[in-house]
Design an enzyme around this catalytic site. Structure first.
Site, PDB file in Angstrom:
ATOM      1  N   ASP A 410      -6.614   9.017  -7.323  1.00 10.69           N
ATOM      2  CA  ASP A 410      -6.143   8.228  -6.191  1.00 10.69           C
ATOM      3  C   ASP A 410      -5.456   9.130  -5.163  1.00 10.69           C
ATOM      4  O   ASP A 410      -4.683  10.019  -5.533  1.00 10.69           O
ATOM      5  CB  ASP A 410      -5.161   7.171  -6.716  1.00 10.69           C
ATOM      6  CG  ASP A 410      -4.607   6.283  -5.633  1.00 10.69           C
ATOM      7  OD1 ASP A 410      -5.383   5.497  -5.071  1.00 10.69           O
ATOM      8  OD2 ASP A 410      -3.397   6.383  -5.352  1.00 10.69           O
ATOM      9  N   GLU A 458     -10.487  10.696  -4.401  1.00 18.65           N
ATOM     10  CA  GLU A 458     -10.374   9.879  -3.200  1.00 18.65           C
ATOM     11  C   GLU A 458      -9.804  10.828  -2.149  1.00 18.65           C
ATOM     12  O   GLU A 458      -8.611  11.151  -2.186  1.00 18.65           O
ATOM     13  CB  GLU A 458      -9.447   8.685  -3.425  1.00 18.65           C
ATOM     14  CG  GLU A 458      -9.339   7.791  -2.201  1.00 18.65           C
ATOM     15  CD  GLU A 458      -8.345   6.643  -2.390  1.00 18.65           C
ATOM     16  OE1 GLU A 458      -8.626   5.544  -1.887  1.00 18.65           O
ATOM     17  OE2 GLU A 458      -7.291   6.858  -3.034  1.00 18.65           O
TER      18      GLU A 458
END
Length: 777
Positions: A410, A458
């Protein structure tokens, strides 16, 4: 900043804008081997002794508190640890006989730490809940020690419960500042659980190359929470998820990517099951990086979540499915300064912050405030060697002990930070950043498959130079946000957003512009149209704007992206389904690795809510009953995935060549205009050109189809396509057409039942905004 970067709003936290001058940061010292410091609470091989080891370079005293019970009772022992000045590790070893006979602990050992330091020196007169020794909540070095706060071991292998539960609802006991610093958190605080080694099998790990995966992103609780085929007590658990391995394998999924399963604050979701108050469903507020989340376990006994997780992993491995997990090393669940405060004094002390704040968090240049590129309280200090140790050690634990095959990181740009305090600078060439250390110590899976971890970033965060699609170092695959945006713009924003045929061709062929300049390959592009944060596939084509202010269970949710590149297809439901089929087909026929989101195979809807982070409800739980139209779309998805898996020409290891590389007079890849002529640079660059076709020479990939032809009509009206040469003695056969007339259970033809269309120069009329797939045989 990526226009579709996650929008996560959390109560009790705020984004603090820091505009401080960049500060040069020293390089980290050479890092140690994986798990070199043996931190955590660990039994020896004979389980005769239990050793506690915790890192803190700034503490002046650390004590371990032992408990018989996870909550509601006082400690049965309070013991000081000794510091090794060479390693800054505090340790204590206890015979298990002492733990049992002297302290009366005959079951699981629950424990936590209390720490003193320069801003709160140790005083022998201190008692729990007192201010004895207090100097300040924070000092000029960034220390935030407070012995009234029981601290969770960062290396605990399981934790007892979340900080906030139905019986421990007062979150202020974890806070600092004048009103809260003397509140003792011991009765309710999360405690580590000392676990003996576990022998539960995770099965045999699949070793497929990343290029051959089809990724299914889903929440482990949402997968079965609403599934009547799963025993009621197992719904929403690891045990329940294991029961879906066969179903996902039948769909064609090769890798399941779970939203965060490392322990996060979500017990509060159960306080009022029909409210969003304080809820955290997605799980992007990690409390501990080693512990499987206890709430998702059917067996909640000590060690139960670990055993059950491993059994679930084995079920997926036995079905040939890899298990990926979404990990959040850019920030932690401690959050940032409390909302409505001065940003200086009132913070939660749950674990990292109370042990060594400057080691675990990136701070402002004066060390008083967090540096934040995450939007949820402050950056984890990914450039510090000790914070990096925790990242690498926990990843290795999930890979080796818990059987995980890959990780999605993330807001991974934060892991490329080249400095610690007073600045943020993404630098992929910094050999000492966390991204490069992860690649060095947890080697990525080789291109052809084998042992290794699949590493997926990401590639963005918030502010600075954090938007890095295509900018990650070797070894990293990336969520390709530019692929997503190009498809959305072309499908939904005709006449509003310009996407040339050349841009589409680049994205469909694996994004050579992003990954071909540094030795990476098309399979380093993780292609997707939707993900958990945003619209579902159905809603992307059914709503013009987000609909987040709905009543429970589909809202209300704050935040959420406003620039969604969505369109409701004029409100025509059949056109919405066609758009979903077309988007899915483009995804499955593109070079790179496709990722779909759980439920999109059956047109799952969130009724327009695009930020359901706080909804532990039917809005997020998959539903498994199917209407006829949903069943048709599921069959369509299943057959498209099967087609991709059956045709290696769609899964190239290297970027396609425009040349004939095997002497059969057919280029490996050729692009066409609708009139059958080869697309040239003028056509590729024409903003008014909205139709594109391509042919792949299957024979160069050992494909069962000698050639594959895809035509995409992105125009608002019908377009005729003149078909190219299919090869000597071959003709074109239709596999699918996403037009409305072809909707139904056989929208994608099974192998051997394809429809003959014709040979070279055959004209095929295509509906507006549709896709055609042919094979030559």
């Amino acid at each position: 900043m990526d226009p579709h970067a996650p929008q996560r709003q959390r109560s009790g936290q705020r984004l603090r804008a820091l505009a401080l001058a960049a500060l040069a940061c020293a390089l980290s010292p050479a890092h140690a081997a994986i798990d070199a410091q043996q931190l955590g609470a660990r039994y020896d091989a004979a389980q005769a002794n239990l050793a506690f080891r915790v890192y803190s370079s700034r503490a002046t005293r650390v004590e371990v508190f032992l408990y018989k019970n996870p909550t509601g009772s006082q400690e049965v022992a309070r013991l000081a640890l000794s510091k090794d000045p060479a390693t800054q590790v505090w340790s204590l070893s206890l015979p298990t006989s002492t733990i049992k006979n002297t302290y009366g602990i005959t079951g699981a050992v629950y424990y936590g730490y209390r720490a003193w330091g320069p801003n709160w020196p140790y005083d022998a007169a201190w008692t729990k809940g007192s201010a004895t020794g207090f100097v300040s909540d924070v000092d000029n070095a960034g220390n935030r020690f407070n012995p009234n706060k029981l601290l969770l071991d960062p290396y605990a292998r399981e934790i007892s419960q979340d900080p906030n539960t139905a019986t421990c609802a007062d979150g202020t006991i974890y806070a600092t500042g004048a009103a809260h610093r003397n509140k003792d958190s011991g009765l309710c605080a999360s405690k580590g659980i000392a676990l003996a080694a576990d022998a539960t099998s995770v099965g045999s790990k699949p070793t497929r190359a990343l290029k051959d995966e089809v990724i299914y992103e889903v929440h482990v609780r949402g997968l079965t929470r609403n599934d009547d085929s799963v025993p009621a007590a197992e719904r929403g658990t690891y045990k329940g998820a294991a029961r879906k391995a066969a179903a996902l394998a039948a769909l064609g999924v090769t890798a399941v990517e779970f939203l965060p399963v490392q322990e996060t604050q979500n017990d509060q979701n159960d306080v009022d099951p029909n409210s969003t108050a304080g809820d955290n469903y997605w799980g992007y507020m990690t409390l501990n990086y080693f512990a499987p989340d206890r709430r998702y376990a059917y067996d909640k006994s000590a060690g139960g979540p670990t055993r059950e997780w491993k059994a679930m992993v084995k079920a997926f491995h036995d079905a040939g499915i890899k298990v990926y997990i979404d990990v959040v090393y850019n920030h932690t669940g401690e959050g940032g300064p409390w909302s409505g405060t001065d940003g200086l004094s009132v913070y939660n002390l749950l674990s990292f912050r109370g042990l060594d704040n400057p080691a675990y968090y990136s701070l402002s240049s004066d060390y008083k405030y967090p540096w934040d590129n995450t939007g949820v309280g402050g950056n984890y200090n990914t450039r510090h060697p000790i914070a990096q140790n925790l990242i690498v050690d926990s990843l290795a634990y999930w890979r080796d002990a818990l059987g995980v095959d890959g990780f999605r990181f993330d807001l991974a740009s934060v892991l490329g930070n080249s400095c610690q305090h007073g600045c943020f600078n993404f630098d992929k060439n910094d050999s000492g950043n966390a991204l490069n250390r992860i690649v060095a110590e947890l080697p990525p899976r080789p291109a052809a498959g084998g042992a290794g971890a699949d590493l997926i970033a990401e590639p963005w965060a918030i502010g600075g130079n954090s938007y890095q699609v295509g900018g990650f170092p070797a070894g990293w695959a990336e969520w390709n946000g530019l692929y997503r945006d190009a498809l959305r713009k072309k499908q939904n924003k005709l006449g509003v957003e310009t996407v040339t045929p050349g841009t589409l061709a680049t994205r469909f062929a694996g994004s050579n512009d992003l990954y071909g300049d540094d030795g990476r390959k098309p399979w380093h592009s993780i292609n997707f149209v939707v993900a958990h944060d945003g619209f579902t596939l159905n809603d992307l084509y059914a709503y013009n704007d987000k609909q987040n202010n709905q009543p429970w269970p589909y809202g209300p949710s704050d935040g959420g992206e406003d620039h969604n590149l969505s369109w409701n297809q004029g409100g025509i439901v059949a056109e919405q389904r066609k758009a979903a089929r077309t988007g899915l087909a483009l995804l499955m026929l593109s070079a790179g690795v496709p990722m779909i989101t759980g439920g999109d195979e059956a047109l799952r809807t969130q009724f327009g809510n695009n930020n359901t982070y706080n909804l532990d409800s039917a809005a997020n739980w998959l539903y498994w009953s199917r209407s006829a139209l949903e069943a048709d779309h599921e069959t369509y998805t299943k057959r498209l995935i099967a087609f991709r898996k059956a045709h290696p020409a769609l899964r190239p290891a290297n970027f396609y060549s425009a040349s004939d590389t095997n002497g059969n007079v057919m280029e490996q890849l050729r692009w066409f205009k609708p009139d059958g002529a080869q697309a040239d640079s003028a056509y590729f660059n024409g903003a008014d050109n909205h139709a594109l076709a391509w042919r792949i020479d299957g024979s160069e990939f050992g494909d069962s189809a000698s050639a594959i032809y895809v035509a995409y009509n992105g125009w608002s009206g019908a377009v005729d396509f003149k078909l190219p040469w299919p090869g000597t003695g071959k003709q074109w056969y239709r596999v699918t057409d996403t037009a409305t007339w072809n909707e139904g259970p056989n929208a994608v033809a099974l192998p051997g039942s394809e429809t003959l269309i014709g040979g070279e120069n055959t004209v095929y009329g295509m509906q507006a905004r549709s896709l055609l797939l042919l094979i030559a045989k």
